[in-house]
Every structure is written in C-alpha cells, then in structure tokens.
Design a protein around this motif. Structure first.
Motif, PDB file in Angstrom:
ATOM      1  N   PRO A  39       0.842  -1.216   0.000  1.00 35.59           N
ATOM      2  CA  PRO A  39       0.000   0.000   0.000  1.00 35.59           C
ATOM      3  C   PRO A  39       0.868   1.254   0.000  1.00 35.59           C
ATOM      4  O   PRO A  39       2.031   1.208   0.386  1.00 35.59           O
ATOM      5  N   SER A  40       0.278   2.372  -0.417  1.00 34.27           N
ATOM      6  CA  SER A  40       1.068   3.599  -0.486  1.00 34.27           C
ATOM      7  C   SER A  40       1.263   4.222   0.902  1.00 34.27           C
ATOM      8  O   SER A  40       2.169   5.020   1.099  1.00 34.27           O
ATOM      9  N   ALA A  41       0.407   3.849   1.843  1.00 33.72           N
ATOM     10  CA  ALA A  41       0.606   4.266   3.237  1.00 33.72           C
ATOM     11  C   ALA A  41      -0.304   3.407   4.097  1.00 33.72           C
ATOM     12  O   ALA A  41      -1.251   2.813   3.597  1.00 33.72           O
ATOM     13  N   VAL A  42       0.017   3.356   5.379  1.00 35.37           N
ATOM     14  CA  VAL A  42      -0.842   2.654   6.320  1.00 35.37           C
ATOM     15  C   VAL A  42      -1.216   3.650   7.402  1.00 35.37           C
ATOM     16  O   VAL A  42      -0.354   4.363   7.921  1.00 35.37           O
ATOM     17  N   VAL A  43      -2.507   3.698   7.713  1.00 38.07           N
ATOM     18  CA  VAL A  43      -2.953   4.655   8.713  1.00 38.07           C
ATOM     19  C   VAL A  43      -3.602   3.882   9.867  1.00 38.07           C
ATOM     20  O   VAL A  43      -4.313   2.908   9.651  1.00 38.07           O
ATOM     21  N   LEU A  44      -3.256   4.299  11.097  1.00 38.46           N
ATOM     22  CA  LEU A  44      -3.725   3.568  12.274  1.00 38.46           C
ATOM     23  C   LEU A  44      -4.533   4.468  13.199  1.00 38.46           C
ATOM     24  O   LEU A  44      -4.005   4.980  14.193  1.00 38.46           O
ATOM     25  N   PRO A  45      -5.779   4.710  12.886  1.00 41.85           N
ATOM     26  CA  PRO A  45      -6.596   5.581  13.726  1.00 41.85           C
ATOM     27  C   PRO A  45      -6.919   4.920  15.062  1.00 41.85           C
ATOM     28  O   PRO A  45      -6.820   3.705  15.201  1.00 41.85           O
ATOM     29  N   GLU A  46      -7.307   5.741  16.038  1.00 42.49           N
ATOM     30  CA  GLU A  46      -7.612   5.204  17.366  1.00 42.49           C
ATOM     31  C   GLU A  46      -9.067   5.390  17.759  1.00 42.49           C
ATOM     32  O   GLU A  46      -9.514   4.822  18.744  1.00 42.49           O
ATOM     33  N   THR A  47      -9.784   6.207  17.004  1.00 42.67           N
ATOM     34  CA  THR A  47     -11.184   6.466  17.363  1.00 42.67           C
ATOM     35  C   THR A  47     -12.070   6.418  16.120  1.00 42.67           C
ATOM     36  O   THR A  47     -11.575   6.511  14.985  1.00 42.67           O
ATOM     37  N   THR A  48     -13.366   6.300  16.367  1.00 41.48           N
ATOM     38  CA  THR A  48     -14.335   6.355  15.268  1.00 41.48           C
ATOM     39  C   THR A  48     -14.181   7.661  14.498  1.00 41.48           C
ATOM     40  O   THR A  48     -14.232   7.683  13.263  1.00 41.48           O
ATOM     41  N   GLU A  49     -13.980   8.738  15.238  1.00 41.36           N
ATOM     42  CA  GLU A  49     -13.891  10.052  14.597  1.00 41.36           C
ATOM     43  C   GLU A  49     -12.677  10.125  13.673  1.00 41.36           C
ATOM     44  O   GLU A  49     -12.738  10.712  12.591  1.00 41.36           O
ATOM     45  N   GLU A  50     -11.559   9.521  14.120  1.00 45.02           N
ATOM     46  CA  GLU A  50     -10.374   9.515  13.241  1.00 45.02           C
ATOM     47  C   GLU A  50     -10.622   8.668  12.000  1.00 45.02           C
ATOM     48  O   GLU A  50     -10.214   9.024  10.897  1.00 45.02           O
ATOM     49  N   VAL A  51     -11.298   7.534  12.177  1.00 42.98           N
ATOM     50  CA  VAL A  51     -11.617   6.709  11.003  1.00 42.98           C
ATOM     51  C   VAL A  51     -12.464   7.525  10.038  1.00 42.98           C
ATOM     52  O   VAL A  51     -12.235   7.541   8.821  1.00 42.98           O
ATOM     53  N   THR A  89      -7.052  -1.275  12.017  1.00 36.00           N
ATOM     54  CA  THR A  89      -7.762  -1.038  13.290  1.00 36.00           C
ATOM     55  C   THR A  89      -6.929  -1.503  14.483  1.00 36.00           C
ATOM     56  O   THR A  89      -7.435  -1.625  15.589  1.00 36.00           O
ATOM     57  N   ALA A  90      -5.638  -1.747  14.247  1.00 37.91           N
ATOM     58  CA  ALA A  90      -4.783  -2.349  15.275  1.00 37.91           C
ATOM     59  C   ALA A  90      -4.685  -1.535  16.556  1.00 37.91           C
ATOM     60  O   ALA A  90      -4.292  -2.052  17.595  1.00 37.91           O
ATOM     61  N   ARG A  91      -5.035  -0.260  16.488  1.00 38.99           N
ATOM     62  CA  ARG A  91      -4.949   0.553  17.713  1.00 38.99           C
ATOM     63  C   ARG A  91      -6.311   0.800  18.348  1.00 38.99           C
ATOM     64  O   ARG A  91      -6.435   1.616  19.257  1.00 38.99           O
ATOM     65  N   MET A  92      -7.309   0.102  17.861  1.00 35.07           N
ATOM     66  CA  MET A  92      -8.646   0.274  18.439  1.00 35.07           C
ATOM     67  C   MET A  92      -9.023  -1.026  19.142  1.00 35.07           C
ATOM     68  O   MET A  92      -9.818  -1.802  18.644  1.00 35.07           O
ATOM     69  N   THR A  93      -8.416  -1.235  20.301  1.00 35.86           N
ATOM     70  CA  THR A  93      -8.468  -2.577  20.894  1.00 35.86           C
ATOM     71  C   THR A  93      -9.194  -2.631  22.229  1.00 35.86           C
ATOM     72  O   THR A  93      -9.066  -3.591  22.968  1.00 35.86           O
ATOM     73  N   ARG A  94      -9.971  -1.617  22.540  1.00 37.22           N
ATOM     74  CA  ARG A  94     -10.574  -1.604  23.873  1.00 37.22           C
ATOM     75  C   ARG A  94     -11.876  -2.404  23.956  1.00 37.22           C
ATOM     76  O   ARG A  94     -12.701  -2.355  23.050  1.00 37.22           O
ATOM     77  N   VAL A  95     -12.016  -3.142  25.065  1.00 38.29           N
ATOM     78  CA  VAL A  95     -13.316  -3.707  25.417  1.00 38.29           C
ATOM     79  C   VAL A  95     -13.990  -2.615  26.243  1.00 38.29           C
ATOM     80  O   VAL A  95     -13.531  -2.265  27.324  1.00 38.29           O
ATOM     81  N   LEU A  96     -15.041  -2.036  25.713  1.00 35.76           N
ATOM     82  CA  LEU A  96     -15.616  -0.841  26.339  1.00 35.76           C
ATOM     83  C   LEU A  96     -16.501  -1.185  27.518  1.00 35.76           C
ATOM     84  O   LEU A  96     -16.579  -0.454  28.486  1.00 35.76           O
ATOM     85  N   ASN A  97     -17.186  -2.321  27.413  1.00 35.05           N
ATOM     86  CA  ASN A  97     -18.144  -2.653  28.464  1.00 35.05           C
ATOM     87  C   ASN A  97     -18.567  -4.112  28.325  1.00 35.05           C
ATOM     88  O   ASN A  97     -18.733  -4.609  27.219  1.00 35.05           O
TER      89      ASN A  97
END
Lengths: 472, 476
Positions: A39-51, A89-97
């Motif tokens: 790929p030309s770049a890889v992006v690793l967002p952490e939140t829905t808003e960043e996605v 999505t590798a940085r979106m790893t939380r179990v919220l509840n």
C-alpha cells in the motif's frame, strides 16, 4: 515526507502513519501470500472520529482505502490490490463494556477475538465464534468475513453474535446499525454489513452477544483406519439428532504434521480422527457421549478416547487449532482452501479430493469442520517449483469444482475477497450478482473502499438510480 | 396517527385502467379479482392501518405469476402490495394507494424436507402450523412460533422477521432462513443465500430481504434451517405479587445461566381479563410467568427444578409445574385464549410491540400504567419477558377516544426509546410505526435504508408507504 503522509498525519498524528517502504511491506498481503501489493501508506486511527476523518479525506481525494484487522484473512480481503492506503484497526483494541445481565459486550473492532472471551470469562460468558486464528484475528475482521470456527456448529457464526455496530461509511459518515437488544427496526443492516468484507464501511465499535460458558463438556477423539468410516460417522451423528458443540476431522497428513510439531500423542497410523465436543448441562451429557461412541464404533472406529480432564481436552484442541501452523513441518508452502458441501455428501467428496490429489500429484491434507460440511483442504507444495505451484493451483480449482458439483458453496468462512471473485459467476446468475452490486452501491457508490473485491470484475453496466443519498 | 394514511400518491385513472387490462390479458380472469367485495377483503390485515382498496387482487399460483404482476405494476406505474396470510399487526400487507394486491397463499407446497441436511424448502404461502406439523413428523423442529401460527404464512414470517415465545432460546426467523428466491421490481428472479449449513459467498442479500416487509422483493421458494426436535418440554406457571417481582425473577434466571425455551409475562390487567373469562387465578397475583424448558428428559427436569428454585428464592406466590401434557396444554390454552378474552373487552385493540433491555421491563410497565391512567385509556401488557419484547395493548370503544390512544402510544414510544429500547420486536414497522422511525434512527441511517430501497425499486412502486416516514404522515 510525502504529501500523502502529511495529510494523514494531520488526522491521526505522526505515530498513526506508516509510510516507510519496509514498514509498508509488512502490510502487502494477508494470509494468502500469493496475492501481494504494497500500500502507499498505512494509517492507524484510534477512534471512530479519526476513522471518519480518514475516510472523508480519502473520499474527497479519490484515494482507495483497504480496511485491515490483523491480516490473518485467507482470501486476500485486506490486500490493497488496486493500490491506495491501508486503514488498520490495530490501535482500536478496547473492550468498552461487558454487561453480564444482557450478556453483551461493547468493543472496539480492533480487539483480538480471544481477548473478548477472556474478559467475559469472569462473568461465566464467552464470545462463541472461534476461528483458528482467534489468538490474533480481530473482531472487525471477523465481522467483515462473517467468521466461523469449530464451535459454530452449535453456536452459529459471527453474524449470529453481532447485535449492533457503529460503522463509518466510505464517505466518512458515521452510522449506528442495529440495536443492543438484537431487535431490528427497518432493514437488517447489521445482517447485511456482517460478511461484506470491508467493502460497505469500516466497523469501529460492535455490540456482541455473549453466551454462557457451558456447565460441562465432554471431548472425544474417534480414531479411524479409513477416512470413509470417519465421514460416515459424522453423517450418523448428525442424523441421530445430536448437536455437538464441535465436530472436526483431522486426517493422516495433518496428524503427521501436528505430531512433528507438538508431539501430542495422536495416533500417527490412523487414517483420520474425529474431534468431537459436547457441551451443556451436566445431566444427560454422558448419555450423548456414549451414543456418539457407539455410533463411531458401529461405523468402524478403531477406538474412541475421551479426554479425562481439562488439560487433555486443551491438548486435543491445540492439535486442531494449531494444525495450520504445524503444516510447515511437512511442506514449505500450503494453500488453505475453504468450501462447503451439503454435509451428507462428505464421504464421496473426500474420495474425490483423494483422486484429485493423486491425479495432480500434490499432497492434500484435510482438517475441517465436518459437522457443518465446511472443508479446508490444505494443498501442500513447494513455491520455488513453478510447475508444482501450477499443479497445486489446478488441484485447488478442481476441489472447488467438485464441491460446487454436489451443491456446495464457494466459501464457508474465509470469504471471497480477491481470491474467488471470478468464481462468483459460476454460482450466481447475472441477476443475483446484480442484486449484490445494487446493495453495495447503496453503501459504497464510488467503489473506492476495498476496491475490486467480492464481485467479479469488470462490473457490467447498471443504470444506477440518479438521486443522491438522502433524497426522496 | 392510527387512521392516518401515509402520503403516497395514488395512480391515475389511466394507470389503473392500463393495469387492469394488462392483468386480464396476461393472467386471465381466474387469477385476477376485481370485484369490490374481493378487493375490500384483501385490503386489510390484523391491524388498524387504513387501506385504500386496491383495484385488483392477483392470486399467484407460481413464480411466473408473481413476475407478471410485478411487470404490470412497473409498466402501468401502479403500486403493488404483496400479501401472504394477512395476519400482520402493522399494516405491512395493507395497500395505502390502491393498485394491485399480490396474494401468494395459493403457493403453499412444502417442496422438500431433508432430514440429513436438516433443511426444508417451502413455497411462500405455506401456513406456519402446517410446516411445524410436517417437520415434527420427521423428528425435526422449526422454532419460530408467532401467535398467529394457524393463519400466517412463511413469506409473511420472513418479510416481518417474525418471532414468538420460543425466540428467547432459539432466535427469530432470520436465524432460520438459509436462502430464498425473490422476484424483484425490475423483473429479475434472484436466488440469495445457500442450502448448506454454512456459507459466506458474496454479500448477504438474504439478510437484506428478511425483515424487509415486502418493500424489496416478492418471495418465492424459501430454504429453511431446521434443528432436531427437543425430546421433551416442561411448563411452569409462576405467580407473583407484581411485575417488579417477576422482573427480578427473570433477571435471576438469566444470571444463573438458565436458558428456558420461553418466558412469557402476563401483567395484572391481563390476569384480570383471564379471570373475567372464567379462569381461576389466585386473586392476589399481580403478574404471571409462563416458562417452558426443553431438551432431553433429564436435562428438562433438572432445568425445571432450577427454575422453580429461582422462583421460590425471589418469593413467588405460587409455582405450578405441569405434571403431564394435558396440564401443559391447559396452561398454554389459557395463554392463547387470553388474546381472545382481551379482544372481547373492547371494540378496538391495538397491540404495540416494543422491546426494552430486559432489566427495564418493570420500569417500562410502570410508565405505561401511569400514562394510560393519565390519558384514561385502558391498557394491558403481556409478552416475551425473556427478550424484553412486550406487547402493550390499548383498548377503546369509540373513535372519539382516538386522540387519547394516539397520545398514549406516542408516550409509550418515547418511553421505550428513553429506556434504551426499540420500537418493534417482531411485528415490523409497516404503516403504523413509520412516522415514529425518526424517534429511534438518525436521518443518515434512514437515508441509507432508502438508498437500499431505491436500488431495488427505483420507481417506489413495491409496497409504498411502509417503514419510512412520508411527509404529512405523523408527527416527526
């Protein structure tokens, strides 16, 4: 620093962008290494808003985006075959509840499958879908592929365990699909989204259904001298109206590899073993186990062993779940196929696969979900040998042909991805495929989210309705 | 809003005439009814939705008839409303702009029951109870069991994603539809899904069609997943002081890891209606749970024991375990007759089907009672307590009570959303709930669904006025 890097770093920060060539190469393929594209770049967002911000940017700039979980997929779904960026999505790893009373978990979709069950364990609950890659694969990937696993025979596949989703559509819009209670109001968009292989949107959060851990289990190992006897036993168990939690077949080649790798003590002289698990309330479980033992013996089993304790049980499951990895012991490369047959056709299809193996002169190992007819023929070959690679690929095609000929499906749990696109028109009519295209168009009108996956290319003409989303 | 029709344009006189001519020419008089009586007969379902009587009723005998009717609707530009058993509760089969009603009840063959693969293939008009009987004869089981099972058809169950008491353990219709054929507005006949136990080949168009309330396509053959028939069933009838106590009991059962086949709740007003109909029920009881457990005999007994234990622990007034099939049948007969008893209480009854998180059930009921009292509307509630899926019934006799009934319904919906619930559990949105959809769903989400509707039905002729709010229809 490229313009692309700068644009993405503005959204997710410097540490959320991978743009060095070597680092990007890590993302060139998923589990199907024959298909690779950097790929030309890889992006690793952490939140829905960043996605959402990444997808809005990509939409505005006409950049292809390929979503990726752990990259353990086996149909090329996470590979950027048409170029563009990978959104991980590798940085979106939380179990919220975790809510024990409603038996649900709310998670970020980058969480690893097994972590959900681990977190739920203290409540006596688990997330049922358990693909072999469960120690690495993510819930987001499971949702994209509608993953299965051994225990889905009793518990159902991923789609049966996802109640609600937060998803970002290809243009960056955030929508909440489904409802935490599992009720649907209007169209079943969760049902539609699950299994869409990253082409409808990027799921960022999910409400998962958890199931109570069974009070008791019985794990049996049926040992057979003939593959046919093992498959007849499978049919007999199903016909008897027993629903095991899992019913798996492992053949001689796989036993050999597993023994070489782990030395578990599987009988290396057996033609096949059946790994059968029963679970539920304690009462009645022994009767079911005895009935299964009797059915296996009546169909020619040499013996049926029973795991005496949890450590024996987990050893047997280690043999099954790590079988793919163990194949490296007996072959430099292997190709994992995934297809489904009506389960009563199991005995004949295994004969056919054996014929194909002999004719193409490649070894084919079988380790699969026998109870629901979901085959995983592993075709062993040496990828340094072009001629053998050719024969291995031909053998794979023949296996698929044979499954389709008995009324089977192209994929049970690995998806179509880039791998089987061209097979789609073999099982679906133009009208069927057109309906799928229409559905995709509603979510992904430009086709730039995970382009050229699932449906055969090139897309035939279709008169898309002209009104923009949200009109009339 | 009960009697308000959605704002859907009616076809012109010329379009109607063209449709009638084409239908007559292509299908013949035996399959096309146009007399006023027949058109009237096929214009309503079991809801209060107000119809516009159709111009013609097509009695389809095969998939080609369905395709022909769709082609006529498309060419003449008249609306077409598909109809199966006509037992729906939200007006899904009610034509709101005239046109054609397409009836599939004539296509009622069970084509295949395969014991080894555990599947059944049925035509769309097969009546649910007929399917139950046929598969159970083979030792198999099809769990969905909406109350209307003697009259509803599989096509309607699929269109509405029907549930029923057993859904608590076994899930709703969508869990059992492996695949189906559908005739689309554009004239295509598609086959979605699979016949195998598993399969992820391409997009899950089946999921799109199940629960689409007749707005995306008209169903042909339906392939269903079956499960082995549970060996035995045991029924418990448990009486409580009030719904709070029964709610605690349900919570405790779930927490104990028990999974009964069904947990049905009847509230105080419902019990009174049953007493009035001649059932002897302890006058101190303010709530009842009817609980079924199933499995092989020993599992069943063990579960029943544990359920009874939980009920005792929360201080239930009475726990009665049905001792034999006859006693079990009597308990369930009382439950089924209850809806008849309720119907006798007033001229009009509206059953609102809502879902709240299980633990909020008592709270919702408190709010319903308060609101009904404020509005002076008679209400009673029963439903699937295990799923938090309740049927709140409002009763009235005179049309001048309607504004108060409407107000009570709207308050109910607001309360449901406020408690984290959803507006429909198993009856669908149809006509009656379309105005309220925006209470629950964002504009973007509704727009996305409209996009899906549009790609299947660009002219908007297939079952118009359903699911989505139309302007001038309702308060939102």
């Amino acid at each position: 620093m490229s313009a692309l890097h700068r644009a993405l770093a503005q959204i997710v920060g410097e540490r959320g962008v991978v743009s060095g060539h070597a680092a990007r190469t890590t993302y060139e393929s998923d589990g199907i290494t024959l298909l690779a594209a950097v790929p030309s770049a890889v992006v690793l967002p952490e939140t829905t808003e960043e996605v959402s911000a990444v997808l809005s940017w990509a939409h505005a700039n006409e950049v292809n985006v390929v979503p990726r979980g752990a990259g353990t997929g086996l149909s090329g779904g996470a590979t950027a075959i048409e170029g563009g960026i990978v959104l991980s999505t590798a940085r979106m790893t939380r179990v919220l509840n975790i809510d024990a009373e409603t038996r649900t978990a709310r998670v970020q979709t980058g969480v690893v499958n097994i972590h959900v069950s681990r977190e739920a364990a203290s409540y006596g609950l688990m997330f049922a879908p358990d693909p072999s890659s469960q120690t690495a694969c993510t819930i987001g990937g499971n949702i994209a592929e509608n993953s299965g696993g051994p225990h889905t025979l009793k518990y159902g596949v991923t789609t049966n365990h996802v109640l609600a989703l937060r998803a970002v559509l290809p243009d960056g819009e955030i929508v909440d699909l489904g409802h935490d209670t599992g009720a649907t109001n209007g169209y079943d968009l969760v049902g539609l989204f699950v299994g869409s292989e990253g082409t409808f949107g990027v799921a960022t959060e999910a409400t998962l259904r958890l199931v109570p851990r069974a009070e008791a289990t019985r794990t049996l190992l049926g040992v057979f001298d003939r593959v046919r006897d093992a498959s007849e036993s499978v049919s007999a168990i199903i016909a008897a109206g027993i629903v095991p939690a899992a019913l798996e077949m492992i053949d001689r080649l796989v036993i050999e590899a597993v023994e070489a790798a782990f030395g578990i003590g599987l009988p290396e002289d057996a033609a096949a073993v059946l790994l059968i698990e029963l679970d539920g309330v304690e009462a009645g479980l022994d009767e079911d186990a005895e009935q299964i033992e009797a059915l296996c013996m009546a169909h020619g089993a040499r013996e049926v062993r029973r795991a005496k304790n949890e450590s024996e049980r987990s050893l047997l499951w280690k043999a099954r779940k790590r079988a793919f990895g163990a194949m490296g012991r007996i072959s430099s490369t292997y190709y994992t196929h995934d297809c489904v047959i009506p389960r009563s056709r199991l005995p004949e299809i295994l004969d056919v696969i054996e014929d194909i193996s002999a004719r193409q002169n490649v070894k084919i190992a079988n380790v699969f979900h026998a109870g629901d007819g979901n085959l995983h023929p592993l075709i062993l070959f040496d990828d340094d040998n072009p001629e053998e690679t050719e024969r291995a690929l031909a053998a794979g095609d023949e296996v698929l042909e044979a499954c389709l000929a008995v009324g089977g499906a192209l994929s049970g749990e690995h998806g179509i991805g880039a791998e089987k696109r061209e097979w789609m028109s073999r099982v679906f009519t133009e009208a069927d495929l057109d309906a799928m295209k229409r559905v995709r168009h509603a979510f992904n009108p430009t086709g730039r989210l995970n382009p050229n996956k699932v449906l055969p290319s090139p897309s035939p003409c279709f008169d898309w309705p002209k009104k923009p989303r949200g009109g009339g | 809003m009960l009697r308000l029709r959605p704002d859907v344009a009616e076809p012109s006189a010329a379009a109607r005439a063209k449709a009638l001519t084409l239908l007559g020419r292509r299908l013949g008089a035996s399959k096309v009814l146009t007399d006023a009586d027949a058109c009237e007969r096929y214009s309503s379902d079991e809801s209060e939705a107000a119809p516009r009587v159709p111009d013609a009723v097509v009695l389809a005998e095969n998939e080609n008839d369905i395709l022909t009717a769709l082609a006529v609707a498309r060419e003449a530009e008249v609306p077409l409303t598909p109809r199966a058993g006509g037992t729906g509760r939200t007006g899904g089969a009610v034509p709101v702009a005239g046109g054609i009603v397409l009836v599939v009840t004539g296509m009622n063959e069970i084509k295949e029951i395969d014991r080894r693969e555990r599947i059944a293939v049925v035509q769309p008009g097969v009546i649910l109870t007929d399917l139950h009987a046929a598969v159970e004869k083979e030792g198999l089981f099809y769990p969905p069991d909406p109350n209307s099972l003697v009259g509803c058809c599989l096509a309607g169950n699929v269109a509405e994603n029907a549930g029923g008491p057993r859904a608590f353990k076994y899930g709703v219709t969508r869990e059992y539809v492996l695949g189906l054929e559908a005739m689309l507005m554009g004239g295509q006949r598609i086959r979605a899904g699979k016949r195998t136990a598993k399969g992820v080949t391409g997009y899950d168009v089946t999921a799109t069609l199940v629960g689409s309330e007749g707005t995306l396509g008209v169903f042909g053959d339906i392939t269903l997943r079956l499960i082995p028939k549970p060996e035995s069933v045991m029924t418990l009838m448990v009486l409580f002081d009030d719904v709070h106590q029964s709610g605690r009991c349900v919570g405790e059962m779930i927490a104990a890891g028990l999974v009964p086949r069904c947990i049905e709740l009847l509230d105080s007003a419902t019990l009174q209606a049953m007493r009035d109909a001649g059932n002897a029920i302890n006058p101190a009881a303010g709530a009842m749970l009817l609980i079924d457990v199933d499995g092989d005999e020993r599992t069943c007994e063990k579960q029943a024991e544990r359920v009874a234990g939980v009920c005792d622990d929360v201080g239930a007034l009475e726990v009665l375990v049905a001792q034999d099939a006859a006693q079990r049948d009597r308990l369930w007969a009382a439950r089924r007759e209850m809806s008849v008893a309720v119907r006798r209480l007033a001229k009009h009854k509206l059953a609102e089907d809502v879902v709240v998180p299980r633990r909020r059930v008592p709270e919702l009921l408190d709010r319903v009672y308060r609101c009904a009292e404020e509005q002076g509307v008679r209400s009673l509630t029963y439903g699937h307590a295990g799923d938090g899926n309740l049927h709140c019934n409002f009763l009235w006799n005179d049309d001048d009570e309607l504004p108060r009934v409407d107000a009570a319904i709207e308050q109910l919906f607001r309360d449901v959303i406020d408690l984290g619930g959803t507006l429909t559990g198993e009856h669908g949105v149809g006509v009656l709930k379309a105005p309220y959809l925006p209470l629950e769903q964002s504009a973007e989400l509704i727009a996305l669904q409209r996009d899906i509707k549009r790609v299947f039905d660009p002219q908007g002729l297939l079952n118009p006025g359903k699911i989505f709010p139309t302007s001038g229809h309702g308060p939102c």
